[in-house]
Design an enzyme around this catalytic site. Structure first.
Site, PDB file in Angstrom:
ATOM      1  N   HIS A   1     -10.821 -11.841  -1.913  1.00  0.00           N
ATOM      2  CA  HIS A   1     -11.524 -10.777  -1.434  1.00  0.00           C
ATOM      3  C   HIS A   1     -12.297 -10.302  -2.661  1.00  0.00           C
ATOM      4  O   HIS A   1     -11.961 -10.447  -3.674  1.00  0.00           O
ATOM      5  CB  HIS A   1     -10.440  -9.813  -1.263  1.00  0.00           C
ATOM      6  CG  HIS A   1     -10.913  -8.441  -0.625  1.00  0.00           C
ATOM      7  ND1 HIS A   1     -12.184  -8.412   0.027  1.00  0.00           N
ATOM      8  CD2 HIS A   1     -10.584  -7.326  -0.828  1.00  0.00           C
ATOM      9  CE1 HIS A   1     -12.435  -7.007   0.264  1.00  0.00           C
ATOM     10  NE2 HIS A   1     -11.430  -6.383  -0.059  1.00  0.00           N
TER      11      HIS A   1
ATOM     12  N   TYR B   1      -2.128   3.872   3.440  1.00  0.00           N
ATOM     13  CA  TYR B   1      -3.229   2.488   3.064  1.00  0.00           C
ATOM     14  C   TYR B   1      -3.774   2.126   4.574  1.00  0.00           C
ATOM     15  O   TYR B   1      -4.980   2.102   4.759  1.00  0.00           O
ATOM     16  CB  TYR B   1      -2.551   1.528   2.412  1.00  0.00           C
ATOM     17  CG  TYR B   1      -3.272   0.531   1.950  1.00  0.00           C
ATOM     18  CD1 TYR B   1      -3.938   0.697   0.586  1.00  0.00           C
ATOM     19  CD2 TYR B   1      -4.039  -0.352   2.674  1.00  0.00           C
ATOM     20  CE1 TYR B   1      -4.877  -0.269   0.095  1.00  0.00           C
ATOM     21  CE2 TYR B   1      -4.863  -1.370   2.149  1.00  0.00           C
ATOM     22  CZ  TYR B   1      -5.263  -1.267   0.935  1.00  0.00           C
ATOM     23  OH  TYR B   1      -6.189  -2.100   0.230  1.00  0.00           O
TER      24      TYR B   1
ATOM     25  N   GLU C   1     -14.172  -7.440  -2.923  1.00  0.00           N
ATOM     26  CA  GLU C   1     -14.342  -6.063  -3.222  1.00  0.00           C
ATOM     27  C   GLU C   1     -14.132  -5.636  -4.873  1.00  0.00           C
ATOM     28  O   GLU C   1     -13.410  -6.489  -5.408  1.00  0.00           O
ATOM     29  CB  GLU C   1     -13.561  -5.163  -2.222  1.00  0.00           C
ATOM     30  CG  GLU C   1     -14.070  -3.881  -2.365  1.00  0.00           C
ATOM     31  CD  GLU C   1     -13.235  -2.841  -1.286  1.00  0.00           C
ATOM     32  OE1 GLU C   1     -12.669  -3.106  -0.452  1.00  0.00           O
ATOM     33  OE2 GLU C   1     -13.869  -1.647  -1.425  1.00  0.00           O
TER      34      GLU C   1
ATOM     35  N   ASP D   1      -5.702  -7.144   0.698  1.00  0.00           N
ATOM     36  CA  ASP D   1      -5.450  -5.907   0.709  1.00  0.00           C
ATOM     37  C   ASP D   1      -4.389  -5.684   1.928  1.00  0.00           C
ATOM     38  O   ASP D   1      -3.456  -4.902   1.841  1.00  0.00           O
ATOM     39  CB  ASP D   1      -6.575  -5.070   1.352  1.00  0.00           C
ATOM     40  CG  ASP D   1      -7.559  -4.956   0.100  1.00  0.00           C
ATOM     41  OD1 ASP D   1      -7.129  -4.719  -0.888  1.00  0.00           O
ATOM     42  OD2 ASP D   1      -8.898  -4.600   0.519  1.00  0.00           O
TER      43      ASP D   1
ATOM     44  N   HIS E   1     -10.143  -6.630   5.288  1.00  0.00           N
ATOM     45  CA  HIS E   1     -10.981  -5.894   6.014  1.00  0.00           C
ATOM     46  C   HIS E   1     -12.457  -5.742   5.729  1.00  0.00           C
ATOM     47  O   HIS E   1     -13.373  -5.085   5.912  1.00  0.00           O
ATOM     48  CB  HIS E   1     -10.568  -4.339   5.557  1.00  0.00           C
ATOM     49  CG  HIS E   1     -10.890  -3.984   4.104  1.00  0.00           C
ATOM     50  ND1 HIS E   1     -11.588  -2.942   3.805  1.00  0.00           N
ATOM     51  CD2 HIS E   1     -10.442  -4.695   3.151  1.00  0.00           C
ATOM     52  CE1 HIS E   1     -11.869  -3.020   2.544  1.00  0.00           C
ATOM     53  NE2 HIS E   1     -11.030  -3.456   2.062  1.00  0.00           N
TER      54      HIS E   1
ATOM     55  N   ASP F   1     -12.640  -3.879  -6.612  1.00  0.00           N
ATOM     56  CA  ASP F   1     -11.167  -3.679  -7.253  1.00  0.00           C
ATOM     57  C   ASP F   1     -10.626  -4.765  -7.489  1.00  0.00           C
ATOM     58  O   ASP F   1      -9.669  -4.771  -8.258  1.00  0.00           O
ATOM     59  CB  ASP F   1     -10.343  -2.609  -6.678  1.00  0.00           C
ATOM     60  CG  ASP F   1     -10.345  -2.978  -5.008  1.00  0.00           C
ATOM     61  OD1 ASP F   1     -11.310  -3.473  -4.434  1.00  0.00           O
ATOM     62  OD2 ASP F   1      -8.985  -2.530  -4.441  1.00  0.00           O
TER      63      ASP F   1
ATOM     64  N   HIS G   1      -2.146  -4.696  -3.880  1.00  0.00           N
ATOM     65  CA  HIS G   1      -2.065  -3.390  -4.151  1.00  0.00           C
ATOM     66  C   HIS G   1      -0.552  -3.089  -4.027  1.00  0.00           C
ATOM     67  O   HIS G   1       0.082  -3.834  -2.956  1.00  0.00           O
ATOM     68  CB  HIS G   1      -2.548  -2.308  -3.555  1.00  0.00           C
ATOM     69  CG  HIS G   1      -4.104  -2.501  -3.762  1.00  0.00           C
ATOM     70  ND1 HIS G   1      -4.987  -1.995  -4.749  1.00  0.00           N
ATOM     71  CD2 HIS G   1      -5.380  -2.877  -2.850  1.00  0.00           C
ATOM     72  CE1 HIS G   1      -6.228  -2.453  -4.604  1.00  0.00           C
ATOM     73  NE2 HIS G   1      -6.661  -2.777  -3.504  1.00  0.00           N
TER      74      HIS G   1
ATOM     75  N   HIS H   1     -12.806   5.133  -4.048  1.00  0.00           N
ATOM     76  CA  HIS H   1     -13.833   5.480  -3.285  1.00  0.00           C
ATOM     77  C   HIS H   1     -13.656   6.580  -1.999  1.00  0.00           C
ATOM     78  O   HIS H   1     -14.079   6.292  -0.759  1.00  0.00           O
ATOM     79  CB  HIS H   1     -14.413   4.090  -2.570  1.00  0.00           C
ATOM     80  CG  HIS H   1     -13.704   3.403  -1.693  1.00  0.00           C
ATOM     81  ND1 HIS H   1     -12.955   3.845  -0.817  1.00  0.00           N
ATOM     82  CD2 HIS H   1     -13.390   2.012  -1.588  1.00  0.00           C
ATOM     83  CE1 HIS H   1     -12.321   2.910  -0.050  1.00  0.00           C
ATOM     84  NE2 HIS H   1     -12.360   1.836  -0.592  1.00  0.00           N
TER      85      HIS H   1
HETATM   86 FE1  FEO Z   1     -10.806  -4.159  -0.003  1.00  0.00          FE
HETATM   87 FE2  FEO Z   1      -8.382  -3.604  -2.401  1.00  0.00          FE
HETATM   88  O1  FEO Z   1      -9.999  -3.945  -1.864  1.00  0.00           O
END
Ligand code: FEO
Length: 404
Positions: free
Chosen positions: A78, A196, A80, A164, A145, A82, A229, A24
């Protein structure tokens, strides 16, 4: 890839994305991973989904351990894209699974998936479920976040699944911190953590600080931190916690970063004497040309050093577009405790330097005004002035750094 066992019966079943270079708008030259975790217990439980493009890899990993149809619970830490866009594909195989997420997670995810077809349970901090031999405890982490975010703590194994937080955009063969450090280096891993944090989490530093303190006060023991991640922390938990503690306090080294772009090399000619002036005060300088460097890399370097000087020519009465883009991105991340100045060349109106200070003022950075600007092309005398400007900035930076 195959599943990787974290602890007895707890497996990484995610995917490595070697090729992603634009997350993104955040450049990811080292790729990333989408981690999710399967716990084999009386009630097989999956923690997090993955990016839709990689859900088949995750399902293959799951299938190597159990039939996906047997998944009894799915925890969504989460929502999001991904992490949650692969969820529907997993639910195709396990539509009967209980889904656990925060109230805000449910509200947000229902914009993407028709959740009315599934058994969704909302949870809040302190809620827990028993899945057999294990207890999963939920800890809401709003704005860490996204509003929906939470951690899941596996009590008996002392494993914290942290979505994250504590993650890195780092594709690697290694799944654990010690393996990565052995084959690469701690410096590289630390760089990825800072990268990150600076690009994803910097904005939420106050929230992260209070959440980390709250978790420490709660007395939960953590033997492993498994983010969504990058590598899993099992050997250097203290190190990553210290890094986070420094970052939430916006700690920085005494040093300066010069970020600039240029049209016809006039602004560029100012860079070297300014840097030499700063260095003459014993302060290291990093120089980043925006058209040659992703802005996410510039952000990471800014996060490390106390001083920031931005250079831009004036184009059509404005800041040069690549510099304006960078400053807009930086402003959104709300950096703190940095000394800022600006420089640049111009042909007639010369607004860029003044406008860059306006960005810095909006960010509440410490200002070293009025910066320096030159008409068309720096003369020898003006290059000397750039050097003197660098010396003056270096002196002010040392004072400011000592005060912070
Ligand atoms: Fe906030 Fe890895 O997505």
């Amino acid at each position: 890839m195959n599943p990787v066992e974290l602890k007895n019966g707890i497996y990484w079943v995610g995917a490595v994305d070697w090729a992603i270079r634009d997350f993104h708008g955040y450049e990811t030259p080292r790729g990333t991973t989408y981690n999710n975790y399967l716990i084999l217990d009386n009630e097989p439980t999956l923690i997090d989904a993955v990016h839709f493009d990689f859900v088949h890899t995750s399902l293959e990993n799951i299938s190597r351990l159990i039939e996906p149809q047997k998944i009894k619970n799915i925890i969504i830490n989460h929502i999001e894209n991904d992490h949650a866009t692969g969820l529907e594909q997993i639910l195709y195989y396990a539509p009967q699974a209980n889904i656990y997420m925060t109230e805000k997670g449910k509200k947000g995810l229902s914009k993407f998936i028709d959740l009315s077809k599934y058994k969704v349970h909302t949870v809040k901090t302190g809620d827990s479920i028993s899945i057999g031999k294990r207890t999963l405890i939920f800890i809401e982490t709003p704005m860490m976040h996204w509003p929906d975010s939470m951690f899941t703590y596996i009590k008996e194994d002392k494993v914290l699944i942290s979505q994250d937080a504590f993650g890195q955009h780092l594709a690697s063969v290694e799944r654990f911190d010690d393996e990565f450090i052995k084959n690469h280096s701690m410096d590289l891993l630390e760089d990825a953590v800072i990268d990150y944090y600076a690009n994803i989490l910097m904005l939420y530093s106050n929230v992260i600080k209070s959440k980390i303190e709250e978790i420490k006060k709660s007395g939960i023991e953590v033997e492993m931190i498994a983010p969504d991640h990058g590598v899993i922390w099992r050997s250097h938990i203290d190190k990553v916690l210290k890094l986070y503690s420094d970052m939430v306090d916006a700690k920085a080294k005494l040093g300066a970063v010069i970020v600039y772009d240029t049209m016809w090399h006039s602004t560029e000619q100012m860079v070297y004497p300014i840097a030499k002036g700063i260095e003459s005060e014993g302060i290291p300088v990093k120089i980043i040309k925006l058209r040659a460097t992703p802005k996410s890399v510039a952000i990471k370097e800014i996060w490390k050093y106390r001083g920031l000087i931005v250079g831009s020519p004036t184009l059509n009465n404005n800041i040069f577009p690549s510099v304006a883009d960078f400053l807009t991105y930086l402003k959104g991340l709300r950096p703190k405790n940095r000394l800022f100045s600006a420089f640049g060349s111009y042909g007639w109106s010369g607004e860029a330097v003044k406008d860059m200070f306006e960005y810095a003022r909006a960010m509440k950075l410490e200002l070293f005004e009025p910066g320096i600007r030159v008409l068309y092309k720096p003369s020898e005398e003006e290059l000397n002035k750039c050097y003197e400007f660098g010396i003056a900035f270096g002196k002010a930076l040392k004072d400011y750094h000592a005060k912070i």
